[in-house]
Design an enzyme around this catalytic site. Structure first.
Site, PDB file in Angstrom:
ATOM      1  N   HIS A  67       0.802  -1.224   0.000  1.00 34.77           N
ATOM      2  CA  HIS A  67       0.000   0.000   0.000  1.00 34.77           C
ATOM      3  C   HIS A  67       0.833   1.270   0.000  1.00 34.77           C
ATOM      4  O   HIS A  67       0.272   2.361   0.184  1.00 34.77           O
ATOM      5  CB  HIS A  67      -0.919   0.053   1.218  1.00 34.77           C
ATOM      6  CG  HIS A  67      -1.945  -1.036   1.261  1.00 34.77           C
ATOM      7  ND1 HIS A  67      -3.225  -0.873   0.797  1.00 34.77           N
ATOM      8  CD2 HIS A  67      -1.866  -2.311   1.686  1.00 34.77           C
ATOM      9  CE1 HIS A  67      -3.901  -1.995   0.960  1.00 34.77           C
ATOM     10  NE2 HIS A  67      -3.093  -2.889   1.498  1.00 34.77           N
TER      11      HIS A  67
ATOM     12  N   LYS B 165      -9.045  13.432   4.861  1.00 34.70           N
ATOM     13  CA  LYS B 165      -8.105  12.308   4.828  1.00 34.70           C
ATOM     14  C   LYS B 165      -7.120  12.517   5.970  1.00 34.70           C
ATOM     15  O   LYS B 165      -7.091  13.592   6.573  1.00 34.70           O
ATOM     16  CB  LYS B 165      -7.363  12.246   3.496  1.00 34.70           C
ATOM     17  CG  LYS B 165      -6.779  13.599   3.059  1.00 34.70           C
ATOM     18  CD  LYS B 165      -6.103  13.534   1.699  1.00 34.70           C
ATOM     19  CE  LYS B 165      -7.060  13.620   0.530  1.00 34.70           C
ATOM     20  NZ  LYS B 165      -7.111  12.443  -0.304  1.00 34.70           N
ATOM     21  N   ARG B 166      -6.281  11.511   6.261  1.00 41.23           N
ATOM     22  CA  ARG B 166      -5.255  11.710   7.269  1.00 41.23           C
ATOM     23  C   ARG B 166      -4.368  12.888   6.895  1.00 41.23           C
ATOM     24  O   ARG B 166      -4.172  13.182   5.711  1.00 41.23           O
ATOM     25  CB  ARG B 166      -4.400  10.433   7.394  1.00 41.23           C
ATOM     26  CG  ARG B 166      -5.082   9.330   8.163  1.00 41.23           C
ATOM     27  CD  ARG B 166      -5.379   9.717   9.592  1.00 41.23           C
ATOM     28  NE  ARG B 166      -4.176   9.765  10.386  1.00 41.23           N
ATOM     29  CZ  ARG B 166      -3.776   8.811  11.220  1.00 41.23           C
ATOM     30  NH1 ARG B 166      -4.519   7.730  11.397  1.00 41.23           N
ATOM     31  NH2 ARG B 166      -2.663   8.927  11.908  1.00 41.23           N
TER      32      ARG B 166
ATOM     33  N   LYS C 206       0.163  14.476   1.210  1.00 40.25           N
ATOM     34  CA  LYS C 206      -1.210  14.698   0.752  1.00 40.25           C
ATOM     35  C   LYS C 206      -1.478  16.182   0.474  1.00 40.25           C
ATOM     36  O   LYS C 206      -2.484  16.552  -0.107  1.00 40.25           O
ATOM     37  CB  LYS C 206      -2.204  14.153   1.774  1.00 40.25           C
ATOM     38  CG  LYS C 206      -2.140  12.619   1.935  1.00 40.25           C
ATOM     39  CD  LYS C 206      -3.132  12.122   2.976  1.00 40.25           C
ATOM     40  CE  LYS C 206      -2.971  10.647   3.313  1.00 40.25           C
ATOM     41  NZ  LYS C 206      -3.554   9.746   2.287  1.00 40.25           N
TER      42      LYS C 206
ATOM     43  N   THR D 109      -8.902   6.323  -1.790  1.00 40.06           N
ATOM     44  CA  THR D 109     -10.233   5.723  -1.929  1.00 40.06           C
ATOM     45  C   THR D 109     -11.306   6.790  -1.666  1.00 40.06           C
ATOM     46  O   THR D 109     -12.428   6.664  -2.158  1.00 40.06           O
ATOM     47  CB  THR D 109     -10.423   4.537  -0.948  1.00 40.06           C
ATOM     48  OG1 THR D 109      -9.873   4.900   0.321  1.00 40.06           O
ATOM     49  CG2 THR D 109      -9.728   3.300  -1.470  1.00 40.06           C
TER      50      THR D 109
ATOM     51  N   LYS E   8     -15.052   7.625  -3.432  1.00 40.37           N
ATOM     52  CA  LYS E   8     -16.307   7.854  -2.694  1.00 40.37           C
ATOM     53  C   LYS E   8     -16.956   9.162  -3.139  1.00 40.37           C
ATOM     54  O   LYS E   8     -18.164   9.232  -3.364  1.00 40.37           O
ATOM     55  CB  LYS E   8     -16.038   7.892  -1.188  1.00 40.37           C
ATOM     56  CG  LYS E   8     -15.662   6.543  -0.616  1.00 40.37           C
ATOM     57  CD  LYS E   8     -15.068   6.618   0.785  1.00 40.37           C
ATOM     58  CE  LYS E   8     -14.353   5.300   1.097  1.00 40.37           C
ATOM     59  NZ  LYS E   8     -13.381   5.412   2.198  1.00 40.37           N
TER      60      LYS E   8
HETATM   61  C1  26Q Z   1       3.223   0.361  10.411  1.00 35.89           C
HETATM   62  C2  26Q Z   1       4.134   0.016  11.390  1.00 35.89           C
HETATM   63  C3  26Q Z   1       3.972   0.450  12.691  1.00 35.89           C
HETATM   64  C4  26Q Z   1       2.835   1.210  13.021  1.00 35.89           C
HETATM   65  C5  26Q Z   1       1.917   1.543  12.032  1.00 35.89           C
HETATM   66  C6  26Q Z   1       2.118   1.130  10.727  1.00 35.89           C
HETATM   67  C7  26Q Z   1       1.142   1.503   9.683  1.00 35.89           C
HETATM   68  C8  26Q Z   1      -0.215   1.517   9.947  1.00 35.89           C
HETATM   69  C9  26Q Z   1      -1.127   1.894   8.969  1.00 35.89           C
HETATM   70  C10 26Q Z   1       1.568   1.856   8.419  1.00 35.89           C
HETATM   71  C11 26Q Z   1       0.653   2.205   7.437  1.00 35.89           C
HETATM   72  C12 26Q Z   1      -0.707   2.226   7.703  1.00 35.89           C
HETATM   73  C13 26Q Z   1      -1.715   2.606   6.708  1.00 35.89           C
HETATM   74  C14 26Q Z   1      -1.488   2.880   5.459  1.00 35.89           C
HETATM   75  C15 26Q Z   1      -2.551   3.284   4.540  1.00 35.89           C
HETATM   76  O1  26Q Z   1      -3.673   3.520   4.931  1.00 35.89           O
HETATM   77  N1  26Q Z   1      -2.236   3.373   3.242  1.00 35.89           N
HETATM   78  C16 26Q Z   1      -3.242   3.760   2.265  1.00 35.89           C
HETATM   79  O2  26Q Z   1      -3.856   2.585   1.793  1.00 35.89           O
HETATM   80  C17 26Q Z   1      -4.970   2.898   0.967  1.00 35.89           C
HETATM   81  C18 26Q Z   1      -5.641   1.594   0.612  1.00 35.89           C
HETATM   82  O3  26Q Z   1      -4.861   0.878  -0.296  1.00 35.89           O
HETATM   83  C19 26Q Z   1      -4.523   3.668  -0.254  1.00 35.89           C
HETATM   84  O4  26Q Z   1      -5.672   4.046  -0.972  1.00 35.89           O
HETATM   85  C20 26Q Z   1      -3.732   4.902   0.145  1.00 35.89           C
HETATM   86  O5  26Q Z   1      -3.201   5.524  -0.997  1.00 35.89           O
HETATM   87  C21 26Q Z   1      -2.618   4.508   1.104  1.00 35.89           C
HETATM   88  O6  26Q Z   1      -1.957   5.665   1.578  1.00 35.89           O
END
Ligand code: 26Q
Length: 814
Positions: A356, A544-545, A550, A652, A656
């Site tokens: 991702h 979004k976050r 972004k 995503t 939406k």
């Molecule tokens: C990793 C290690 C330690 C702590 C947290 C994490 C961690 C947690 C969540 C790393 C990444 C995430 C989330 C990532 C994320 O949401 N990525 C998004 O995924 C979407 C679905 O595929 C995409 O549409 C977005 O582009 C992408 O940013």
């Protein structure tokens, strides 16, 4: 199927039973629990039948393993999928109750950070609706993603104790609990036949207790399962406190720390930090899931474990569950007696990995010493995988010998989880075409050359049931009136709307629906922020976050630019706009928090300036979550998708908002590219550098942010306003943003894309004035949004990766 009368009767009965009160005297919360109980009952029989059908048919099962499931509220979506929504609404109305108020009683389950977690939730809905035998496996965190409050413009985090009140959707399955082992040492013995046996000693034990949440398919009686694991103390009899003082204290310590394992969700979504507790969470999830899978396989199938991959597929959501590779090896070898080669064959044909992100700071790498300490046996296996992999490279790919350090699973005393996931899986997929191309051509280039067949694209999707049918009933009805309801089962049928491109009456109807949704949003904004906004202004939405890539900052620069223009020329002709932001920042992400503070400060200036005359309003909605998204998205006119090209894997939210008739202003990034290719350049506002241009600037080092700062008066003015000018004061200043951009040479190309963004936004401004033209474009967007239903995505996963077909049910009720 329940009639309205029967529903009403049941509801009264339930309220009486549970609360001992008449429905007239019941609180909304009581009614919420009563309705949930009716739905749960309704799903129960089908849940059982679905499980039975999957077992009887002995077909291949998919497990979607994810550290996050951002499911949000479930009452309305469950009612909808069970065909009870209309009945329930009518019954509630007869009782003088508002469905919205009842739904609002449910705590929004925030077991995820953002896109990746919400994707997992959309996939569950599509798997059930399309009758695929797909199960979710995750963690039942006691605390979900923090609740965000804004105090004097600053983000403050509060714990999200979502289980404070009974969660009506879960069922605890204590009899299916499993044991997970951490730490200790590994003993090695040689068996009579010369093979090695590994047995753990002095490990710390944790009990993994599953809680099952039903996942109802749409109008098909299928009920799949999301299984969430909770970490608990092992049963009493295993509380041996040890045979030495140090073991004794170690054990007591361990007992106190057990419940932390499913204690909270890590709130970082982009910046990887090697925290030991996070590693334990990951192993806990993976070990529980795989133990359950192997147990079920042995119970259901009369096949040797050597053939497990014929019946099981494990899709891992990013590298977070990538310890599945050594854990499956361990279980197959140490517990089930397979040899290395057979276990490796099964593993490499069972696990599939979805990537991702290409952000290097987000790639997971764990220190060797930490893995050795927490998971000694997993480490031995990872080491062996690495040895064999590197040897294979050396002997079979002499051309790659120089690259071994960049490809090795263990390098620089770290375990590279993405490399482990690539080596140990049969499929690696990106989440949008551009993202997959970048993985193949640059980020994972050498791996792609090594395993060309392994890489594939699966462009993300969203469930159109929640994100259109549920949240925007008026639009859904308008669509069904025009083209019939078939689009609900086959979202690609939305293309039928294209017939109405020149139908003025229909375009006006679309405009009216949007206006109604904006009026509703206006009330919500008024209630939550005390600010009144103009429902006829452009609702310009970025939700979004918060992350630098972004580029919420670029959006704020646009606001400041317009404000400056108005100050210079108060009579200027401008289409009124309401800028709506919602975003959580990771608690430790300084720049993200500064940007939130800036948004609030700019709002406090712009929203109250008499010269502005209400033509610009800047709104920040607190505590962005699934429920808030559900109220904002139907009201959006303009969808801001403005990431630095090459950085947003897919997005995503873009899908939406498109599905709800918003036009996108965006860069050629992630799935924006595919939206653009479908709707055509006249129906989207594209601006900015492409990912290859950005790459070229980076390679050549030829971008100079200071040059733009000096050359562009508008940019310099805004930057100087941050640096102690109008947008700084004694109490508040944004010098750090100013210096951060200039001293790091604007790593996200905000200044570089500014000019094109402003010009493009002028085009938005003039287009919005010709309402029919705008609605025509909105219609084209809705019509092509069918591609972005997660049903399409799941069909592709099923056909290309999972190799499964929809299950046909023979049972009469199914
Ligand atoms: C990793 C290690 C330690 C702590 C947290 C994490 C961690 C947690 C969540 C790393 C990444 C995430 C989330 C990532 C994320 O949401 N990525 C998004 O995924 C979407 C679905 O595929 C995409 O549409 C977005 O582009 C992408 O940013």
């Amino acid at each position: 199927m329940l009639t309205i009368e029967a529903f009403e009767h049941k509801l009264k009965e339930k309220v009486k039973q549970a609360r001992g009160v008449d429905i007239a005297g019941a609180a909304d919360k009581d009614i919420y629990y009563a309705v949930a109980a009716i739905v749960q009952e309704n799903m129960h029989e089908n849940w059982h039948e679905t499980k039975k059908a999957y077992e009887d048919q002995q077909e291949r099962q998919v497990y979607y393993v994810s550290m996050e499931f951002l499911i949000g509220r479930l009452l309305e979506s469950n009612l909808l999928n069970c065909g009870l929504r209309d009945v329930c609404h009518e019954a509630l109305h007869r009782l003088g109750r508002s469905p919205e108020d009842i739904y609002a009683e449910e705590h929004d389950a925030g077991l995820g950070n953002g896109g990746l977690g919400r994707l997992a939730a959309c996939f569950l809905d599509s798997m059930a609706s399309l009758q695929y035998a797909g199960h979710g496996s995750g963690i039942r965190y006691r605390y979900g993603l923090f609740e965000q409050r804004i105090i004097h413009g600053n983000q403050v985090e509060l714990p999200d104790y979502w289980l404070k009140e009974t969660y009506p959707w879960e069922t605890r399955k204590a009899d299916e609990a499993l044991t997970i082992h951490f730490g200790g040492e590994v003993d090695m013995h040689t068996r009579a036949d010369g093979t090695l046996e590994f047995s753990p000693r002095n490990t710390d034990e944790v009990r993994a207790v599953p809680y099952d949440v039903p996942v109802a398919g749409y109008d098909n009686n299928v009920v799949n399962t999301l299984r969430l694991w909770s970490a608990e103390l092992p049963p009493e009899d295993s509380h041996l406190l040890g045979d030495s003082e140090s073991r004794y204290y170690h054990h007591l310590d361990h007992m106190h720390s057990i419940e932390q394992i499913s204690g909270f969700l890590y709130p970082d979504d982009s910046n990887y930090e090697g925290k030991e507790l996070r590693l334990k969470q990951q192993y806990f999830l993976v070990s529980a899931t795989l133990q359950q899978i192997i147990g079920d396989f042995k119970r259901v199938h009369d096949l040797p474990l050597k053939q497990m991959h014929q019946k099981i597929c494990v899709q891992i959501n990013d590298t977070h569950p990538s310890l599945a590779v050594p854990e499956l090896m361990r279980l197959l070898m140490d517990q089930e007696g397979l040899n290395w080669d057979d276990a490796w064959h099964v593993t490499r044909h069972t696990i599939a990995y979805t990537n991702h992100t290409t952000l290097s700071e987000a790639l997971e790498k764990w220190p060797v010493d930490m893995i050795k300490h927490v998971l000694p046996r997993s480490f031995m296996i990872i080491n062996e995988i690495n040895e064999r992999f590197c040897q294979g490279l050396w002997f079979d790919h002499p051309e790659l010998r120089d690259k071994i350090p960049e490809l090795a699973v263990i390098a620089d005393d770290q375990v590279h989880m993405a490399r482990l996931a690539i080596v140990g899986s049969f499929s690696v997929n990106g989440v949008a075409q551009l993202h997959t191309d970048i993985l193949k051509k640059s980020e994972m280039k050498d791996f792609h050359e090594l395993y060309p067949g392994k890489f594939n694209n699966k462009t993300n999707g969203i469930t159109h049931r929640r994100w259109l049918l549920q949240v925007n009933t008026e639009l859904a009805d308008t669509i069904s009136d025009a083209i019939g309801p078939q689009w609900i089962q086959q979202p690609s049928k939305l293309a039928g709307l294209l017939r109405y491109t020149n139908d003025n009456a229909f375009l006006q109807k679309l405009d009216q629906v949007k206006r109604n949704n904006k009026a509703k949003m206006t009330d919500i904004i008024q209630k939550q922020t005390g600010i009144s906004v103009d429902p006829d202004s452009i609702f310009d939405v970025q939700i979004k976050r918060l992350h630098e890539y972004k580029r919420q900052l670029l959006n704020v620069f646009h606001v400041i630019y317009l404000y400056n223009e108005i100050k210079d020329n108060p009579a200027m002709d401008i289409t009124p706009r309401t800028f709506i932001f919602a975003a959580k920042a990771a608690p430790g992400y300084y720049m993200a928090k500064e940007i939130i503070k800036l948004i609030h400060h700019v709002a406090s200036v712009v929203n109250h300036d008499k010269d502005v005359k209400g033509r610009l309003k800047l709104i920040f909605m607190e505590n962005y979550n699934v429920s808030l998204a559900e109220s904002i998205i139907p009201a959006a006119d303009l969808s801001e998708q403005i990431s630095t090209a090459g950085k947003e894997a897919s997005g995503t939210g873009n899908m939406k908002m498109m599905m709800n008739g918003a036009l996108t202003v965006g860069t050629m990034d992630g799935a924006n590219v595919e939206i653009h290719d479908l709707v055509g350049r006249d129906n989207i506002f594209i601006f900015g550098l492409s990912s290859s241009e950005i790459q070229q600037y980076r390679d050549e080092g030829s971008y100079n942010a200071k040059e733009i700062y000096h050359a562009d008066d508008r940019v310099r003015r805004i930057m100087d306003q941050l640096n102690g000018g109008d947008f700084g004061s004694q109490e508040i200043e944004f010098k750090d943003i100013f210096y951060h951009i200039l001293s790091h040479n604007d790593p996200y190309f905000v200044l570089k894309d500014f000019e094109d963004y402003i010009v493009t936004q002028e085009h938005v401004d003039s287009t919005f004035r010709i309402r029919e033209k705008w609605q025509q474009k909105a219609l084209v967007n809705i019509a092509y949004s069918g591609k972005f239903s997660s049903d399409r995505t799941i069909h592709e996963y099923a056909a290309d990766i999972w190799n499964i077909a929809p299950v046909r049910f023979s049972t009469p009720s199914l």
